[in-house]
Motif scaffolding. Sequence first.
Motif, mmCIF file in Angstrom:
data_model
loop_
_atom_site.group_PDB
_atom_site.id
_atom_site.type_symbol
_atom_site.label_atom_id
_atom_site.label_comp_id
_atom_site.label_asym_id
_atom_site.label_seq_id
_atom_site.Cartn_x
_atom_site.Cartn_y
_atom_site.Cartn_z
ATOM 1 N N ALA A 70 3.599 -4.495 38.169
ATOM 2 C CA ALA A 70 4.018 -4.422 39.574
ATOM 3 C C ALA A 70 3.114 -3.448 40.346
ATOM 4 O O ALA A 70 2.771 -3.693 41.507
ATOM 5 N N ILE A 71 2.717 -2.361 39.703
ATOM 6 C CA ILE A 71 1.800 -1.423 40.380
ATOM 7 C C ILE A 71 0.472 -2.128 40.660
ATOM 8 O O ILE A 71 -0.128 -1.969 41.724
ATOM 9 N N LYS A 72 0.055 -2.968 39.706
ATOM 10 C CA LYS A 72 -1.190 -3.722 39.933
ATOM 11 C C LYS A 72 -1.028 -4.699 41.093
ATOM 12 O O LYS A 72 -1.962 -4.963 41.831
ATOM 13 N N LYS A 73 0.177 -5.239 41.233
ATOM 14 C CA LYS A 73 0.411 -6.224 42.302
ATOM 15 C C LYS A 73 0.490 -5.556 43.676
ATOM 16 O O LYS A 73 -0.123 -6.009 44.628
ATOM 17 N N TYR A 74 1.273 -4.462 43.759
ATOM 18 C CA TYR A 74 1.532 -3.861 45.073
ATOM 19 C C TYR A 74 0.635 -2.658 45.395
ATOM 20 O O TYR A 74 0.530 -2.259 46.540
ATOM 21 N N GLY A 75 0.046 -2.046 44.362
ATOM 22 C CA GLY A 75 -0.917 -0.970 44.615
ATOM 23 C C GLY A 75 -0.397 0.440 44.463
ATOM 24 O O GLY A 75 -1.122 1.320 44.048
ATOM 25 N N VAL A 76 0.897 0.672 44.832
ATOM 26 C CA VAL A 76 1.411 2.043 44.800
ATOM 27 C C VAL A 76 2.782 2.094 44.125
ATOM 28 O O VAL A 76 3.676 1.322 44.455
ATOM 29 N N GLY A 77 2.925 3.020 43.185
ATOM 30 C CA GLY A 77 4.204 3.213 42.507
ATOM 31 C C GLY A 77 4.600 4.675 42.499
ATOM 32 O O GLY A 77 3.773 5.563 42.689
ATOM 33 N N VAL A 78 5.916 4.890 42.289
ATOM 34 C CA VAL A 78 6.414 6.264 42.172
ATOM 35 C C VAL A 78 7.342 6.284 40.963
ATOM 36 O O VAL A 78 8.188 5.403 40.801
ATOM 37 N N LYS A 79 7.117 7.259 40.078
ATOM 38 C CA LYS A 79 7.819 7.235 38.792
ATOM 39 C C LYS A 79 8.594 8.521 38.517
ATOM 40 O O LYS A 79 8.089 9.623 38.712
ATOM 41 N N CYS A 80 9.818 8.322 38.037
ATOM 42 C CA CYS A 80 10.663 9.425 37.577
ATOM 43 C C CYS A 80 10.224 9.800 36.153
ATOM 44 O O CYS A 80 9.565 9.006 35.488
ATOM 45 N N ALA A 81 10.603 10.977 35.687
ATOM 46 C CA ALA A 81 10.253 11.365 34.311
ATOM 47 C C ALA A 81 11.065 10.541 33.322
ATOM 48 O O ALA A 81 12.209 10.156 33.604
ATOM 49 N N ILE A 338 10.279 15.181 44.827
ATOM 50 C CA ILE A 338 10.144 14.917 46.269
ATOM 51 C C ILE A 338 8.679 14.657 46.615
ATOM 52 O O ILE A 338 8.347 13.705 47.325
ATOM 53 N N PHE A 339 7.792 15.485 46.063
ATOM 54 C CA PHE A 339 6.363 15.331 46.371
ATOM 55 C C PHE A 339 5.768 14.076 45.717
ATOM 56 O O PHE A 339 4.744 13.572 46.178
ATOM 57 N N ALA A 340 6.385 13.580 44.652
ATOM 58 C CA ALA A 340 5.932 12.298 44.096
ATOM 59 C C ALA A 340 6.218 11.206 45.133
ATOM 60 O O ALA A 340 5.362 10.374 45.443
ATOM 61 N N TRP A 341 7.425 11.235 45.727
ATOM 62 C CA TRP A 341 7.779 10.251 46.767
ATOM 63 C C TRP A 341 6.888 10.413 48.001
ATOM 64 O O TRP A 341 6.395 9.419 48.536
ATOM 65 N N THR A 342 6.667 11.645 48.449
ATOM 66 C CA THR A 342 5.851 11.810 49.669
ATOM 67 C C THR A 342 4.407 11.390 49.397
ATOM 68 O O THR A 342 3.761 10.807 50.268
ATOM 69 N N GLY A 343 3.904 11.673 48.199
ATOM 70 C CA GLY A 343 2.544 11.251 47.853
ATOM 71 C C GLY A 343 2.424 9.737 47.916
ATOM 72 O O GLY A 343 1.486 9.189 48.499
ATOM 73 N N ALA A 344 3.419 9.060 47.334
ATOM 74 C CA ALA A 344 3.405 7.595 47.316
ATOM 75 C C ALA A 344 3.556 7.040 48.734
ATOM 76 O O ALA A 344 2.863 6.089 49.115
ATOM 77 N N LEU A 345 4.444 7.651 49.529
ATOM 78 C CA LEU A 345 4.652 7.159 50.906
ATOM 79 C C LEU A 345 3.394 7.363 51.754
ATOM 80 O O LEU A 345 3.028 6.497 52.558
ATOM 81 N N LYS A 346 2.723 8.508 51.578
ATOM 82 C CA LYS A 346 1.490 8.757 52.342
ATOM 83 C C LYS A 346 0.426 7.727 51.985
ATOM 84 O O LYS A 346 -0.261 7.212 52.858
#
Length: 412
Positions: A70-81, A338-346
Amino acid sequence: MNKKQKTHEKITVKTPLVEIDGDEMTRVMWQWVKEKLLLPYLDMPLEYYDLGLKHRDETNDQVTMDAANAIKKYGVGVKCATITPNKDRVKEYNLKKEWPSPNGTIRAQLDGTVFRSPILVKNIPPSVKTWTKPIHIGRHAYGDIYKNQEIRVPGAGTAQLVFKPADGSAVICQTIHEFKGPGIIQGIHNTDKSIQSFAKACFTYAFDLKLPLWFATKDTISKTYDARFRQIFQDEYEKNWKQKYEDGGIEYFFTLIDDAVARIMKSEGGMLWACKNYDGDVLSDMLGSAYGSLAMMTSVLVSPQGFFEYEAAHGTVQKHYYKYMKGEKTSSNPMALIFAWTGALKKRGELDHTPEVVDFATKLEQASLETIESGIMTGDLLRVATPSSKNKQVYTEEFIDAIDARLDKKLL
Ligand code: NAP
Ligand code: MG
């Protein structure tokens, strides 16, 4: 939530973001971050993959492959530990087997390089006084001792390094050591292809962030192995980056690893430090603790094809989770999540050309940093913060609520 919906128009994220859920305390915090800081403000399509250990087991780990695809398809992912299971976990979760590390699987699928950066706040001084800017680390995530073969030498004998070419040409053979008694030997390798993609990822990332790039090896001692790393970086620089770096005033600096360590200690920070696999393993943990807390370190996997996966550098905070399960409140730190989400959103906003999404992520980061700087923080930070009468330790949910109060004002 109702109040917010009345006062804020939701910001639309155009392309689906790949959301990869995880385990234990980070899974709990992940939900809180989403419910309180993201969903009330964003109209965000999510491609959800549940990598919670139980679900990986139920799907025979297929869900991890699906998430990588899915990351390959859409380009950006955000992952929990996520938990990397060992024998104890197999028992605890009644698993079919010890499934491999999801990060390892996703990294192998995306052929990526992992970059880590500390989150800096004014009231948490780094252990090294001069480090006023973040030191970013790029770790080569393939080969060397992490894909080795080792032999415990039982007694006297000859150890040799042998290569048999596939085309049938002459065998290459060197003596490693004539053993007179017991000892140890180790065989390690790397490939030009992997080193090249590591070099490309580092030059690209440093250029994007306008940071000087440092790289170091021990090629005075390792005249073939480490020298190959140095040569590949130099070739990549001269072929694809020299002009761009000169025009942008960005420096590429190569030195010996021991010299690099000595210089880093006296620097003000603000560089991308490209590290061989083992150097990156050791030095990123040192930097993490020197900047205050493991929970203040973000991580992004960048693939040579331009796919991005953002996550926290820390694990699932298992000990806190067991307290939470007993009904106790914990003061776990959600900053890196939080910064994982903001990094992905940016990154999503940048790729979609939606500056309002980038702006939202920036404001959420500011609100989070300002909350800590105002003295409201979790326990891990209170231990290392500059003492002040304003400092107050809060539970995770209170901390997130305090961030939300600031974010709410910023967005009005
Ligand atoms: P960890 O989850 O990183 O936690 C180690 C310790 O660091 C915690 O006990 C806690 O110290 C402190 N800590 C880490 N993150 C924190 C946070 N957000 N807020 C407050 N304190 C924090 O490492 P671990 O306990 O060795 O590993 C637990 C599980 O995580 C393992 O199953 C492992 O496989 C997995 N793991 C996953 C990833 C990943 O998915 N990227 C990475 C590493 C580990 P105190 O207990 O002293 O408060
Ligand atoms: Mg390490």
